[in-house]
Design a protein around this motif. Sequence first.
Motif, PDB file in Angstrom:
ATOM      1  N   ARG A  38      30.460  -6.096  -4.586  1.00 26.38           N
ATOM      2  CA  ARG A  38      31.876  -5.841  -3.543  1.00 26.38           C
ATOM      3  C   ARG A  38      31.745  -7.635  -2.606  1.00 26.38           C
ATOM      4  O   ARG A  38      31.646  -8.071  -2.177  1.00 26.38           O
ATOM      5  N   GLN A  39      33.389  -7.616  -2.979  1.00 24.41           N
ATOM      6  CA  GLN A  39      33.560  -8.801  -1.872  1.00 24.41           C
ATOM      7  C   GLN A  39      34.938  -8.838  -1.456  1.00 24.41           C
ATOM      8  O   GLN A  39      36.004  -8.078  -2.273  1.00 24.41           O
ATOM      9  N   LYS A  43      34.533 -12.716   3.767  1.00 21.13           N
ATOM     10  CA  LYS A  43      33.521 -12.165   3.496  1.00 21.13           C
ATOM     11  C   LYS A  43      32.787 -12.787   1.829  1.00 21.13           C
ATOM     12  O   LYS A  43      33.846 -12.764   1.267  1.00 21.13           O
ATOM     13  N   GLU A  44      31.150 -12.975   1.640  1.00 20.37           N
ATOM     14  CA  GLU A  44      30.811 -13.398   0.687  1.00 20.37           C
ATOM     15  C   GLU A  44      30.587 -12.451  -0.679  1.00 20.37           C
ATOM     16  O   GLU A  44      30.628 -11.165   0.791  1.00 20.37           O
ATOM     17  N   ARG A  45      30.864 -11.862  -1.699  1.00 20.62           N
ATOM     18  CA  ARG A  45      30.740 -10.877  -2.514  1.00 20.62           C
ATOM     19  C   ARG A  45      28.885 -10.519  -2.151  1.00 20.62           C
ATOM     20  O   ARG A  45      28.375 -11.385  -1.431  1.00 20.62           O
ATOM     21  N   GLU A  46      29.045  -9.615  -2.136  1.00 19.05           N
ATOM     22  CA  GLU A  46      27.275  -8.847  -1.419  1.00 19.05           C
ATOM     23  C   GLU A  46      26.741  -7.308  -2.827  1.00 19.05           C
ATOM     24  O   GLU A  46      27.445  -7.185  -3.135  1.00 19.05           O
ATOM     25  N   ALA A  92      37.423  -3.771  -0.499  1.00 18.21           N
ATOM     26  CA  ALA A  92      36.667  -4.967  -1.001  1.00 18.21           C
ATOM     27  C   ALA A  92      37.306  -4.877  -2.022  1.00 18.21           C
ATOM     28  O   ALA A  92      37.670  -3.842  -2.795  1.00 18.21           O
ATOM     29  N   TYR A  95      33.430  -5.804  -8.293  1.00 22.91           N
ATOM     30  CA  TYR A  95      32.953  -6.183  -8.854  1.00 22.91           C
ATOM     31  C   TYR A  95      31.598  -5.672 -10.502  1.00 22.91           C
ATOM     32  O   TYR A  95      30.889  -5.340  -9.141  1.00 22.91           O
ATOM     33  N   GLU A 108      22.876 -11.863  -7.215  1.00 24.52           N
ATOM     34  CA  GLU A 108      23.703 -12.046  -8.009  1.00 24.52           C
ATOM     35  C   GLU A 108      24.027 -12.958  -8.869  1.00 24.52           C
ATOM     36  O   GLU A 108      24.543 -12.756  -9.911  1.00 24.52           O
TER      37      GLU A 108
END
Length: 124
Positions: A38-39, A43-46, A92, A95, A108
């Motif tokens: 999720r992003q 923020k960065e995707r986590e 968020a 994905y 990732e």
Amino acid sequence: QVQLVESGGGLVQAGGSLRLSCTASGRAFNMNAMGWFRQAPGKEREFVAAINWIGSTTYYVDSVKGRFTISRDNAKNTVYLQMNSLKPEDTAVYYCAARSGSVARQTENEYDYWGQGTQVTVSS
């Protein structure tokens, strides 16, 4: 090549639930480990959750443990993310991702295929 399509996002109040689905097409799905990321805005995707090819091993980020459940139905080429007790901080774009390998990973860059994302918004 694997194509991934997510669905099930939306707007929900805090404390509510949503179930995300990710359906795969293309090469054989049942040998791929799958993950959800999720992003949030700014923020960065986590990493959120991952599952191995047969569904016997799962991983979760600490912030969702006990609230989210990842599962898969290989007969339907679909992976799910059941999200309960949602919080505003869960808001968020979520994905779905697939690995070429069968072992679940939490990083990732170990995923080879990505869906377009689905928006989840949790209101307070």
